[in-house]
Design a protein around this motif. Structure first.
Motif, PDB file in Angstrom:
ATOM      1  N   LYS A  81      39.990  53.623  31.315  1.00 53.68           N
ATOM      2  CA  LYS A  81      40.824  52.651  32.018  1.00 53.68           C
ATOM      3  C   LYS A  81      41.715  51.893  31.022  1.00 53.68           C
ATOM      4  O   LYS A  81      41.408  51.834  29.832  1.00 53.68           O
ATOM      5  CB  LYS A  81      39.947  51.650  32.765  1.00 53.68           C
ATOM      6  N   PRO A  82      42.808  51.301  31.496  1.00 47.64           N
ATOM      7  CA  PRO A  82      43.588  50.437  30.601  1.00 47.64           C
ATOM      8  C   PRO A  82      42.721  49.268  30.118  1.00 47.64           C
ATOM      9  O   PRO A  82      41.818  48.816  30.839  1.00 47.64           O
ATOM     10  CB  PRO A  82      44.738  49.941  31.486  1.00 47.64           C
ATOM     11  N   LEU A  83      43.018  48.785  28.931  1.00 48.28           N
ATOM     12  CA  LEU A  83      42.232  47.690  28.377  1.00 48.28           C
ATOM     13  C   LEU A  83      42.280  46.442  29.251  1.00 48.28           C
ATOM     14  O   LEU A  83      41.322  45.673  29.291  1.00 48.28           O
ATOM     15  CB  LEU A  83      42.725  47.366  26.964  1.00 48.28           C
ATOM     16  N   TRP A  84      43.396  46.253  29.952  1.00 49.88           N
ATOM     17  CA  TRP A  84      43.494  45.058  30.803  1.00 49.88           C
ATOM     18  C   TRP A  84      42.581  45.165  32.021  1.00 49.88           C
ATOM     19  O   TRP A  84      42.268  44.150  32.671  1.00 49.88           O
ATOM     20  CB  TRP A  84      44.922  44.800  31.271  1.00 49.88           C
ATOM     21  N   ALA A  85      42.133  46.398  32.363  1.00 46.42           N
ATOM     22  CA  ALA A  85      41.321  46.606  33.552  1.00 46.42           C
ATOM     23  C   ALA A  85      39.824  46.569  33.272  1.00 46.42           C
ATOM     24  O   ALA A  85      39.019  46.588  34.206  1.00 46.42           O
ATOM     25  CB  ALA A  85      41.683  47.940  34.203  1.00 46.42           C
ATOM     26  N   ALA A  86      39.427  46.527  32.004  1.00 44.26           N
ATOM     27  CA  ALA A  86      38.007  46.463  31.656  1.00 44.26           C
ATOM     28  C   ALA A  86      37.588  45.006  31.514  1.00 44.26           C
ATOM     29  O   ALA A  86      38.362  44.178  31.033  1.00 44.26           O
ATOM     30  CB  ALA A  86      37.745  47.215  30.354  1.00 44.26           C
ATOM     31  N   PRO A  87      36.385  44.644  31.915  1.00 47.51           N
ATOM     32  CA  PRO A  87      35.952  43.243  31.839  1.00 47.51           C
ATOM     33  C   PRO A  87      35.746  42.779  30.409  1.00 47.51           C
ATOM     34  O   PRO A  87      35.579  43.588  29.498  1.00 47.51           O
ATOM     35  CB  PRO A  87      34.626  43.247  32.610  1.00 47.51           C
ATOM     36  N   ALA A  88      35.769  41.482  30.241  1.00 48.47           N
ATOM     37  CA  ALA A  88      35.541  40.904  28.912  1.00 48.47           C
ATOM     38  C   ALA A  88      34.090  41.084  28.502  1.00 48.47           C
ATOM     39  O   ALA A  88      33.189  41.047  29.338  1.00 48.47           O
ATOM     40  CB  ALA A  88      35.897  39.419  28.926  1.00 48.47           C
ATOM     41  N   PRO A  89      33.828  41.298  27.214  1.00 55.66           N
ATOM     42  CA  PRO A  89      32.438  41.375  26.733  1.00 55.66           C
ATOM     43  C   PRO A  89      31.729  40.045  26.976  1.00 55.66           C
ATOM     44  O   PRO A  89      32.355  38.979  26.972  1.00 55.66           O
ATOM     45  CB  PRO A  89      32.595  41.652  25.240  1.00 55.66           C
ATOM     46  N   GLU A  90      30.447  40.114  27.153  1.00 54.36           N
ATOM     47  CA  GLU A  90      29.662  38.907  27.377  1.00 54.36           C
ATOM     48  C   GLU A  90      29.778  37.975  26.178  1.00 54.36           C
ATOM     49  O   GLU A  90      29.693  38.395  25.034  1.00 54.36           O
ATOM     50  CB  GLU A  90      28.199  39.281  27.603  1.00 54.36           C
ATOM     51  N   GLY A  91      30.015  36.715  26.452  1.00 52.30           N
ATOM     52  CA  GLY A  91      30.089  35.703  25.398  1.00 52.30           C
ATOM     53  C   GLY A  91      31.482  35.432  24.882  1.00 52.30           C
ATOM     54  O   GLY A  91      31.681  34.497  24.104  1.00 52.30           O
ATOM     55  N   LEU A  92      32.464  36.242  25.297  1.00 50.78           N
ATOM     56  CA  LEU A  92      33.843  36.017  24.866  1.00 50.78           C
ATOM     57  C   LEU A  92      34.680  35.536  26.037  1.00 50.78           C
ATOM     58  O   LEU A  92      34.525  36.003  27.169  1.00 50.78           O
ATOM     59  CB  LEU A  92      34.455  37.296  24.290  1.00 50.78           C
ATOM     60  N   ARG A  93      35.592  34.636  25.752  1.00 47.69           N
ATOM     61  CA  ARG A  93      36.483  34.109  26.771  1.00 47.69           C
ATOM     62  C   ARG A  93      37.534  35.144  27.120  1.00 47.69           C
ATOM     63  O   ARG A  93      38.000  35.889  26.275  1.00 47.69           O
ATOM     64  CB  ARG A  93      37.138  32.839  26.243  1.00 47.69           C
ATOM     65  N   GLY A  94      37.950  35.168  28.367  1.00 46.21           N
ATOM     66  CA  GLY A  94      39.032  36.053  28.784  1.00 46.21           C
ATOM     67  C   GLY A  94      38.714  36.756  30.079  1.00 46.21           C
ATOM     68  O   GLY A  94      37.554  36.959  30.445  1.00 46.21           O
ATOM     69  N   ASP A  95      39.766  37.149  30.785  1.00 46.23           N
ATOM     70  CA  ASP A  95      39.608  37.840  32.057  1.00 46.23           C
ATOM     71  C   ASP A  95      39.433  39.340  31.883  1.00 46.23           C
ATOM     72  O   ASP A  95      39.157  40.049  32.852  1.00 46.23           O
ATOM     73  CB  ASP A  95      40.828  37.590  32.950  1.00 46.23           C
ATOM     74  N   SER A  96      39.627  39.852  30.683  1.00 47.41           N
ATOM     75  CA  SER A  96      39.542  41.291  30.456  1.00 47.41           C
ATOM     76  C   SER A  96      39.140  41.553  29.014  1.00 47.41           C
ATOM     77  O   SER A  96      39.132  40.645  28.173  1.00 47.41           O
ATOM     78  CB  SER A  96      40.891  41.967  30.740  1.00 47.41           C
ATOM     79  N   MET A  97      38.821  42.803  28.753  1.00 51.64           N
ATOM     80  CA  MET A  97      38.506  43.226  27.392  1.00 51.64           C
ATOM     81  C   MET A  97      39.689  42.939  26.467  1.00 51.64           C
ATOM     82  O   MET A  97      39.523  42.419  25.351  1.00 51.64           O
ATOM     83  CB  MET A  97      38.191  44.715  27.412  1.00 51.64           C
ATOM     84  N   ALA A  98      40.891  43.258  26.941  1.00 50.98           N
ATOM     85  CA  ALA A  98      42.084  43.028  26.131  1.00 50.98           C
ATOM     86  C   ALA A  98      42.273  41.553  25.844  1.00 50.98           C
ATOM     87  O   ALA A  98      42.537  41.141  24.704  1.00 50.98           O
ATOM     88  CB  ALA A  98      43.318  43.589  26.836  1.00 50.98           C
ATOM     89  N   GLU A  99      42.141  40.738  26.893  1.00 50.79           N
ATOM     90  CA  GLU A  99      42.342  39.295  26.745  1.00 50.79           C
ATOM     91  C   GLU A  99      41.337  38.692  25.770  1.00 50.79           C
ATOM     92  O   GLU A  99      41.673  37.856  24.931  1.00 50.79           O
ATOM     93  CB  GLU A  99      42.201  38.624  28.109  1.00 50.79           C
ATOM     94  N   ALA A 100      40.079  39.145  25.873  1.00 51.94           N
ATOM     95  CA  ALA A 100      39.020  38.589  25.036  1.00 51.94           C
ATOM     96  C   ALA A 100      39.248  38.890  23.566  1.00 51.94           C
ATOM     97  O   ALA A 100      39.209  37.991  22.711  1.00 51.94           O
ATOM     98  CB  ALA A 100      37.670  39.138  25.492  1.00 51.94           C
ATOM     99  N   TYR A 101      39.493  40.160  23.233  1.00 50.07           N
ATOM    100  CA  TYR A 101      39.619  40.528  21.830  1.00 50.07           C
ATOM    101  C   TYR A 101      40.959  40.079  21.239  1.00 50.07           C
ATOM    102  O   TYR A 101      41.016  39.675  20.072  1.00 50.07           O
ATOM    103  CB  TYR A 101      39.456  42.043  21.672  1.00 50.07           C
ATOM    104  N   PHE A 102      42.019  40.118  22.025  1.00 48.11           N
ATOM    105  CA  PHE A 102      43.315  39.653  21.524  1.00 48.11           C
ATOM    106  C   PHE A 102      43.277  38.143  21.310  1.00 48.11           C
ATOM    107  O   PHE A 102      43.794  37.635  20.314  1.00 48.11           O
ATOM    108  CB  PHE A 102      44.425  40.031  22.506  1.00 48.11           C
ATOM    109  N   GLY A 103      42.654  37.439  22.248  1.00 49.68           N
ATOM    110  CA  GLY A 103      42.563  35.990  22.118  1.00 49.68           C
ATOM    111  C   GLY A 103      41.728  35.567  20.927  1.00 49.68           C
ATOM    112  O   GLY A 103      42.070  34.628  20.211  1.00 49.68           O
ATOM    113  N   GLU A 104      40.619  36.275  20.699  1.00 51.93           N
ATOM    114  CA  GLU A 104      39.783  35.950  19.551  1.00 51.93           C
ATOM    115  C   GLU A 104      40.541  36.164  18.250  1.00 51.93           C
ATOM    116  O   GLU A 104      40.431  35.367  17.315  1.00 51.93           O
ATOM    117  CB  GLU A 104      38.525  36.813  19.558  1.00 51.93           C
ATOM    118  N   PHE A 105      41.339  37.236  18.188  1.00 52.52           N
ATOM    119  CA  PHE A 105      42.067  37.562  16.965  1.00 52.52           C
ATOM    120  C   PHE A 105      43.229  36.612  16.708  1.00 52.52           C
ATOM    121  O   PHE A 105      43.433  36.153  15.582  1.00 52.52           O
ATOM    122  CB  PHE A 105      42.583  38.999  17.058  1.00 52.52           C
TER     123      PHE A 105
END
Length: 536
Positions: A81-105
């Motif tokens: 799936k696109p990164l925006w469509a996957a959920p955020a990992p547990e413990g990280l802020r964000g609406d998606s996997m992409a949002e969580a890891y990009f925001g952390e970085f």
């Protein structure tokens, strides 16, 4: 002329510097090199009076192609799936996997949700990186790439020929350079597009298209526009150059190699999109202590952890002092940190001098967390980092009180810089005690025990050194270092031939070790009273 000057030479008044990140896992420290190189280019361009923009993208339309380290099976069902469509990992802020890891970085959150974290400076803020952020899902959905997608689809035969000629990658005659999002399962990494009629493409979500995800087998037709899919990334790279009018863009050496991604994207830009290719800035890897880093495997320190550890000026300097084409392997240990602080202070003194070298001024400027024309005076009193680390571990000592006891009045700049060193020391003591403990001074009882294990010549040397240092004026690193050698000669020890014997005696009674920091600088900061107590 520096590498920055060469890259900017001949650029028009309006300069667009671009870089991006695929947020598929926690970003390791190597990701910072591209960010700081591009930020430095934009910063110097602005200092030249050019209208410079640094754009930094979130490549969230890319497919989830592996499970991020430490997330278990959480992402298995989302592979493809696109990164925006996957959920955020547990413990990280964000609406998606992409949002969580990009925001952390980066510290940039596209969700714009109200949160206390919004007021906390992110990694880019701390480093003084001035970027305009964009998200590829937004770019596709807005329709801004529709015309480029249409161009590539109509020129599919030319695209296939460029792939084959430059990289040896052969594509079937029915292959189209587009990846639709499957309407049934939502995957983008498993779809194969064919038959463009000017409005839609036919596609199949194949079970065996890639090894890391399984398509659902759905067949259909879909418009390639408005965010219904994406271009393969080599085409997407060229598409960004045309859409944003990119002037300069660097990339890792693997992308810049002959027949590599950059060469293919450049041919696509020139021959299909008929747009110029940005000035390329190839750069090598950035590693810590030779460690091969991998976000997906959890190997190496993350970029956000390194930003928390080091002062922004020091981190920027460590990255930007080296030509991009040369690899950086920074020793993240006490000697490496001590050396980096010393070298940065040397650069600072040069830039603040009466007749500074232009290259030093530029490097100092791009190393600062906040740009500015004024160069503050370099600190005159600046104890080595290893000395700060050692004294910070003494329960009976407070750095401020200790410095006052030395009769030193710190300037505002000196105080702030010493605070930076003390904060790094604190981080090491809390998070890397294996490094910090080596410089923890012994208590009195242990120091006496270590002294008893020394040879008679070493004990005589310590006694002679104590006698000389008691009346030493001025109390300075250079004078102390001289007295160490003179004290050795005074008890018939050759300080050159038997240097190990001399310094082992010092380090044993200080740290219980055979090695330690540069003795003169350390004892200067330790002070006369504490030094004489240790020497007995």
């Amino acid at each position: 002329m520096t590498w920055i000057d060469k890259a900017l030479d001949g650029c028009p008044r309006q300069v667009v510097v671009n870089d991006s990140k695929t947020p598929s896992g926690r970003a390791h420290v190597g990701s910072l090199r591209g960010v700081l190189i591009h930020d430095a280019l934009a910063r110097v361009a602005r200092e030249r009076g050019l209208d410079a923009t640094f754009m930094y993208g979130c490549d969230d339309m890319d497919a989830v192609d592996e499970i991020p380290f430490g997330t278990g099976e959480h992402f298995v069902e989302h592979l493809g799936k696109p990164l925006w469509a996957a959920p955020a990992p547990e413990g990280l802020r964000g609406d998606s996997m992409a949002e969580a890891y990009f925001g952390e970085f980066t510290g940039k959150w596209f969700d714009a949700a109200d949160s206390p974290a919004d007021d906390t400076p992110g990694p880019f803020d701390k480093l003084g990186v001035n970027a305009e952020f964009y998200r590829m899902s937004d770019i596709y959905r807005s329709g801004r790439l529709d015309a480029v997608i249409d161009t590539f689809l109509r020129a599919a035969a030319d695209v296939r020929q460029i792939y084959l000629r430059l990289s040896g990658a052969e594509r079937a005659d029915d292959w189209l350079p587009f990846q639709p999002i499957c309407e049934r399962c939502g995957r983008i990494g498993t779809t194969y597009a064919t038959d463009y009629d000017g409005e839609t493409v036919a596609y199949e979500c194949r079970a065996d298209l890639v090894a890391w995800a399984t398509g659902c087998g759905h067949r259909g037709r879909i418009s390639p526009f408005g965010g219904n899919g994406k271009l393969p990334w080599k085409l997407e790279w060229a598409a960004k150059w045309k859409l944003f009018g990119v002037s300069i863009e660097g990339a890792g050496k693997d992308h810049m190699a002959a027949s590599g991604s950059h060469e293919v994207s450049s041919a696509l830009a020139r021959q299909v999109l008929q747009c110029p290719v940005p000035v390329p800035v190839p750069y090598e890897f950035f590693t810590l202590g030779g460690a091969k880093m991998s976000s997906s495997r959890g190997i190496g320190m993350t970029s956000s952890e390194l930003v928390e550890l080091l002062p922004p000026e020091l981190l920027r300097y460590v990255v930007l002092r080296t030509q991009p084409r040369r690899a950086i392997d920074f020793a993240l240990d006490v000697p490496g940190l001590t050396k980096a602080f010393v070298e940065y202070e040397r650069l600072w003194r040069s830039a603040a001098g009466v007749e500074p070298q232009p290259n030093d001024v530029q490097l100092y400027s791009v190393s600062r967390s906040l740009p500015g024309e004024h160069v503050p005076p370099a600190p005159e009193f600046s104890p080595p980092f290893d000395s700060v680390l050692s004294l910070s571990q003494q329960p009976h000592m407070q750095l401020d009180d200790h410095i006052a006891s030395l009769g030193v009045q710190l300037s505002e700049v000196e105080s702030a810089w010493l605070d930076d060193k003390a904060e790094v020391a604190k981080q090491l003591m809390e998070n890397r005690p294996d490094l910090a403990d080596r410089l923890a001074m012994l208590d009195t009882a242990e120091a006496i025990r270590q002294r008893d294990e020394l040879s008679d010549r070493q004990i005589a040397f310590l006694g002679e050194l104590a006698r000389r240092l008691e009346a030493l004026e001025p109390w300075s690193a250079r004078a102390i270092q001289d007295e160490i050698f003179e004290s050795a000669r005074g008890v018939e020890i050759d300080p050159k031939a038997d240097a190990a014997l001399v310094f082992e005696a010092l380090y044993k009674v200080l740290f219980g070790s055979e090695t330690g920091p540069r003795a003169g600088s350390y004892l200067e900061f330790l002070g006369r009273h504490e030094t004489l107590q240790r020497l007995g």
